[in-house]
Design a protein around this motif. Structure first.
Motif, PDB file in Angstrom:
ATOM      1  N   ASP A 355       7.870 -72.499  -0.184  1.00 54.89           N
ATOM      2  CA  ASP A 355       8.269 -71.102   0.039  1.00 54.89           C
ATOM      3  C   ASP A 355       9.226 -70.495  -0.989  1.00 54.89           C
ATOM      4  N   ASP A 356      10.047 -71.295  -1.614  1.00 49.39           N
ATOM      5  CA  ASP A 356      11.029 -70.753  -2.561  1.00 49.39           C
ATOM      6  C   ASP A 356      11.461 -71.859  -3.514  1.00 49.39           C
ATOM      7  N   GLY A 357      12.344 -71.517  -4.424  1.00 48.68           N
ATOM      8  CA  GLY A 357      12.742 -72.495  -5.432  1.00 48.68           C
ATOM      9  C   GLY A 357      13.361 -73.740  -4.825  1.00 48.68           C
ATOM     10  N   SER A 358      14.216 -73.543  -3.843  1.00 52.76           N
ATOM     11  CA  SER A 358      14.891 -74.689  -3.228  1.00 52.76           C
ATOM     12  C   SER A 358      13.893 -75.627  -2.562  1.00 52.76           C
ATOM     13  N   THR A 359      12.928 -75.067  -1.854  1.00 53.42           N
ATOM     14  CA  THR A 359      11.961 -75.946  -1.172  1.00 53.42           C
ATOM     15  C   THR A 359      11.049 -76.631  -2.189  1.00 53.42           C
ATOM     16  N   ALA A 390      24.134 -77.921 -13.362  1.00 55.38           N
ATOM     17  CA  ALA A 390      22.768 -77.640 -12.903  1.00 55.38           C
ATOM     18  C   ALA A 390      22.780 -76.881 -11.583  1.00 55.38           C
ATOM     19  N   TYR A 391      21.738 -76.100 -11.398  1.00 50.38           N
ATOM     20  CA  TYR A 391      21.529 -75.451 -10.103  1.00 50.38           C
ATOM     21  C   TYR A 391      20.051 -75.568  -9.788  1.00 50.38           C
ATOM     22  N   HIS A 392      19.766 -76.154  -8.607  1.00 45.61           N
ATOM     23  CA  HIS A 392      18.362 -76.326  -8.231  1.00 45.61           C
ATOM     24  C   HIS A 392      18.062 -75.764  -6.856  1.00 45.61           C
ATOM     25  N   GLY A 393      19.023 -75.049  -6.291  1.00 44.94           N
ATOM     26  CA  GLY A 393      18.770 -74.455  -4.982  1.00 44.94           C
ATOM     27  C   GLY A 393      19.832 -74.847  -3.979  1.00 44.94           C
ATOM     28  N   CYS A 468      19.864 -71.625 -16.349  1.00 47.02           N
ATOM     29  CA  CYS A 468      20.196 -70.213 -16.091  1.00 47.02           C
ATOM     30  C   CYS A 468      21.422 -70.035 -15.190  1.00 47.02           C
ATOM     31  N   PRO A 469      21.402 -70.572 -13.957  1.00 44.29           N
ATOM     32  CA  PRO A 469      22.542 -70.263 -13.079  1.00 44.29           C
ATOM     33  C   PRO A 469      23.873 -70.800 -13.605  1.00 44.29           C
ATOM     34  N   ALA A 470      23.839 -71.782 -14.500  1.00 41.05           N
ATOM     35  CA  ALA A 470      25.093 -72.314 -15.043  1.00 41.05           C
ATOM     36  C   ALA A 470      25.778 -71.295 -15.955  1.00 41.05           C
ATOM     37  N   ALA A 496      10.690 -81.102 -14.116  1.00 44.08           N
ATOM     38  CA  ALA A 496      11.091 -79.882 -14.837  1.00 44.08           C
ATOM     39  C   ALA A 496      11.214 -78.764 -13.808  1.00 44.08           C
ATOM     40  N   ASP A 497      12.425 -78.294 -13.623  1.00 47.23           N
ATOM     41  CA  ASP A 497      12.636 -77.192 -12.670  1.00 47.23           C
ATOM     42  C   ASP A 497      12.468 -75.883 -13.441  1.00 47.23           C
ATOM     43  N   GLU A 498      11.265 -75.319 -13.329  1.00 44.26           N
ATOM     44  CA  GLU A 498      10.954 -74.062 -14.043  1.00 44.26           C
ATOM     45  C   GLU A 498      11.003 -72.876 -13.086  1.00 44.26           C
ATOM     46  N   VAL A 499      11.804 -73.023 -12.035  1.00 41.14           N
ATOM     47  CA  VAL A 499      11.900 -71.930 -11.056  1.00 41.14           C
ATOM     48  C   VAL A 499      12.363 -70.641 -11.745  1.00 41.14           C
ATOM     49  N   ALA A 500      13.354 -70.769 -12.640  1.00 36.59           N
ATOM     50  CA  ALA A 500      13.863 -69.571 -13.318  1.00 36.59           C
ATOM     51  C   ALA A 500      13.147 -69.312 -14.641  1.00 36.59           C
ATOM     52  N   SER A 525       8.663 -71.091  -8.775  1.00 37.00           N
ATOM     53  CA  SER A 525       8.836 -70.097  -7.707  1.00 37.00           C
ATOM     54  C   SER A 525       9.177 -68.763  -8.372  1.00 37.00           C
ATOM     55  N   LYS A 526      10.104 -68.012  -7.844  1.00 34.91           N
ATOM     56  CA  LYS A 526      10.568 -66.727  -8.395  1.00 34.91           C
ATOM     57  C   LYS A 526       9.419 -65.862  -8.943  1.00 34.91           C
ATOM     58  N   SER A 527       9.147 -65.981 -10.268  1.00 30.44           N
ATOM     59  CA  SER A 527       8.188 -65.073 -10.905  1.00 30.44           C
ATOM     60  C   SER A 527       6.742 -65.381 -10.542  1.00 30.44           C
TER      61      SER A 527
END
Ligand SMILES: Cc1ncc(COP(=O)(O)O)c(C=O)c1O
Length: 693
Positions: A355-359, A390-393, A468-470, A496-500, A525-527
């Motif tokens: 459903d979203d980046g975190s999930t 790092a930020y992953h959700g 990004c969030p960093a 690879a967390d390509e959520v952003a 996720s996101k885009s």
């Protein structure tokens, strides 16, 4: 700019007498003492006129409204051929300038209490190849008044036009019948139309034998349900909008708890409620407008209200919105999975939806953990390697591999074991080195961490190319590749967390492509849905997938899933997003516009409190510092980023800071002029706050 009142007159077809209704209402409202401005933004079939007033519809409107506005503003586009504006312009070898139309509209709106704008034909009339009359009404922010004839077929036309208006995201002021032709017609069943359309119907203006002011006014006065019309019109007045916005603000402050927000501060400050959006412009309930400088937290691709994106979702909505993915599949999800596998880095073959980046990250973590249980049951690979900052959700698994103390420290006791290496943040090298030593030394740390945790690491998780969030920490060239090679050497999975960063933001479809890296797992996720709907995917390699195959008795099933997994609306939006990204050459556009943004941002470096500017594609960060020479940061309490963002908002730009870093993350579909305007507002806001100018 604040929004004024008024309405956009459109027809269920051409030849239904829009001009008579628009002009008649203008004259009638003037008689009631209202200050009415009129506009016929595009007129075709225009003949040269020798008089003071133009001929045709614009002249008729101006006469009835007793307008003294310049013709150049009332009718900014006049074309000779009696065709749609698009075709008429083509016949003259010209193209229609929407910007000029909007400039004229904004000028007139500032001068009048109410604007009556008469479109050409119906809402689906083309103005350019991809800009239609409905788009113009939406851009002007006006509700539409639909004029319909009462003859055979009128019910179908009225309902179809109302339906089209809503599908195009327009507000409908109401419907009015106009007996434009001589001849008999049945009294339209207004209640039936009201019920089926859900819109107001304001009556029927009977056939007028003469088209002079007296006769038209008489027709309006006897046919229009005046009270009903005026009440509805009042709902769209700036005063009513302001009142509504106030009420919504009060409800928000009383009942809502916002993410990442100190609610005490929130409840004490002003709250803007977004009600609509067009392109990269967001519009508030009170009519306020802002440029969306962070593409609605890094997810919007094609701009708000993109007709093609809206159509794709509406089409799916007409079929089905959601059915469970447990025990069933669905068409858009199956098609999307094939598409994602075809564009993802080589080796990523399977798609697990959420459903979203975190999930998506949560899935990646659990998958890699279970993978090792099944692929190498004798070992105990349960640790994760992550990068500082790092930020992953925000779910507990994602927080465990997160490295932002401000967000994560409080949950420390809930988290599983993760190993962190310092980030390759070369402006403030964690190892105290200068470039390029910083990059090399940071990459060496990866190897060292893997050696120290030999046989214990399930996976390394990384935000490729940009954390990004960093604070938009851009990795030095080669860092990602080194991380991947280290994973391969030590038998550690790479997530690879390509959520952003995914979907073109960095100038490649996926950031991993910059260094030809092929992760074992990729989170998206996101885009993915172009910013329309919450949706996510975790892509995995065939090797990983195969380790979950077996008999029921083997207990190798991945027991994970969510109610809305593979939601059809989200999948349909994602499919259309990808189709449009190709058709509109979004990735190439990001590179072209990103380079221009980069040139504009270079100028920021001469500002006394800008320490660093970082950018990849259309992701940009501007780090503010207290002291440029030493790089000393502003203290947290100074809230410098938040203050600059507030200043930018007052100047018409929405951005969110990350600590002391100002972030510009525009939608790839933004026009270059819009991106440069965002950058300029940001620059001025930084100057105003840091230098008190
Ligand atoms: C790299 C990265 N991963 C994961 C997430 C979490 O995504 P979401 O907010 O959709 O849960 C974010 C959100 O900003 C992100 O930037």
């Amino acid at each position: 700019m604040r929004q004024g009142g008024g309405f956009f007159v459109t027809g269920s077809d051409t030849g239904v007498g829009k001009t008579l209704i628009a002009g008649g209402l203008a004259a009638w409202l003037r008689k009631l003492g209202r200050d009415v401005g009129v506009m016929k933004p595009l007129e075709t079939g225009v003949k040269p006129s020798r008089g003071k007033l133009p001929g045709g519809d614009a002249g008729f409107l101006m006469k009835l409204a007793e307008s003294r506005d310049p013709v150049s503003l009332t009718r900014p586009v006049a074309l000779r051929a009696p065709l749609s504006p698009y075709h008429a312009a083509m016949a003259e070898g010209a193209s229609v300038d929407i910007g000029a139309i909007m400039e004229a509209f904004n000028t007139l709106s500032q001068q009048h209490e109410l604007m009556i704008v008469e479109g050409a034909g119906g809402l689906m009339v083309p103005i350019t190849q991809n800009f239609f009359m409905a788009d113009l009404a939406r851009l002007m922010g006006l509700p539409v008044l639909i004029v319909v004839h009462p003859y055979l077929g009128s019910i179908n036309q009225a309902l179809s036009a109302a339906h089209a208006a809503r599908a195009e995201g327009l507000e409908v002021l109401g419907i009015i019948f106009n007996a434009c032709r001589k001849g008999k017609y049945p009294q339209p069943d207004l209640d039936l139309i009201r019920r089926k359309s859900g819109e107001e119907v304001f009556g029927l203006v009977g056939h007028l034998p003469r088209l002079n002011r007296r006769s038209i006014m008489k027709g309006i006065e006897s046919g229009l349900e005046a009270e009903n019309f005026l009440a509805r019109l009042a709902e769209f007045s700036p005063e009513a909008r302001a009142q509504r916005a106030k009420e919504l603000e009060a409800k928000d402050k009383k009942y809502i708890w916002h993410p990442f927000t100190q609610m005490k501060e929130w409840m004490e400050g002003p709250v803007d409620v977004i009600e609509s959006g067009h392109g990269v412009t967001l519009r508030g309930a009170d009519g306020g407008q802002w440029l969306d400088g962070h593409s609605s937290y890094w997810c919007n691709i094609h701009g708000h209200g993109d007709p093609a994106m809206n159509r794709a979702v509406t089409r799916q909505l007409g079929k089905i919105s959601h059915s469970t993915f447990l025990g069933l599949s669905n068409a858009p999800a199956a098609q999307l999975a094939e598409k994602l596998a075809s564009i993802a880095p080589r080796g990523l073959e399977r798609v697990f939806y959420s459903d979203d980046g975190s999930t998506a990250v949560e899935v990646a973590i659990k998958m890699s953990c279970q993978y090792w249980r099944q692929a190498a049951p004798e070992g105990k690979r349960e640790k994760f390697l992550s990068i500082g900052g790092a930020y992953h959700g925000d779910t507990v698994g994602a927080v465990s591999v997160g490295g932002i103390d401000l967000y994560h420290a409080v949950f420390k006791n809930l988290l599983f074991d993760a190993v962190f290496v310092p980030p390759p943040y070369c402006y403030r090298c964690p190892l105290g080195k200068k470039q390029p030593e910083c990059a090399l030394a940071c990459a060496d740390l990866l190897d060292r961490a893997m050696e120290e945790n030999q046989g214990q690491l399930a996976a390394m998780i990384i935000e490729p190319i940009v954390q990004c969030p960093a604070g938009i920490i851009t990795a030095p060239a080669g860092y990602l590749k080194r991380a991947w090679e280290a994973c391969q050497r030590h038998g550690v999975l790479l997530i690879a967390d390509e959520v952003a960063t995914g979907f073109g933001r960095t100038g490649r479809m996926f950031a991993c492509e910059h260094e030809d890296v092929h992760p074992d797992i990729m989170t998206l996720s996101k885009s993915i849905t172009g910013g329309l709907l919450p949706f996510a995917a975790t892509l995995t390699s065939g090797k990983l997938f195969d380790a979950f195959l077996g008999e029921q008795k083997d207990r190798k099933t991945f027991f994970h899933g969510h109610t809305y997994t593979a939601n059809q609306l989200g999948a349909a939006a994602a499919l259309e997003n990808l189709r449009l990204m190709e058709e509109r050459r979004i990735v190439e556009r990001v590179n072209e516009h990103g380079a221009a943004l980069g040139r504009a941002l270079e100028g920021f470096l001469s500002l006394p409190n800008v320490g660093d500017v970082r950018r990849r594609g259309l992701i940009a960060g501007v780090e503010l510092v207290l002291d440029k020479a030493s790089g000393e940061p502003y203290p947290w309490e100074a809230q410098m980023g938040a203050r600059c963002a507030a200043e930018a908002k007052a100047r018409g730009l929405i951005v969110r800071p990350l600590g002391n870093t100002m972030v510009l993350f525009p939608a790839p579909a933004a026009a270059l002029a819009e991106i440069l305007r965002m950058a300029e507002i940001l620059r001025q806001s930084i100057i105003a706050v840091t230098q008190g100018k």
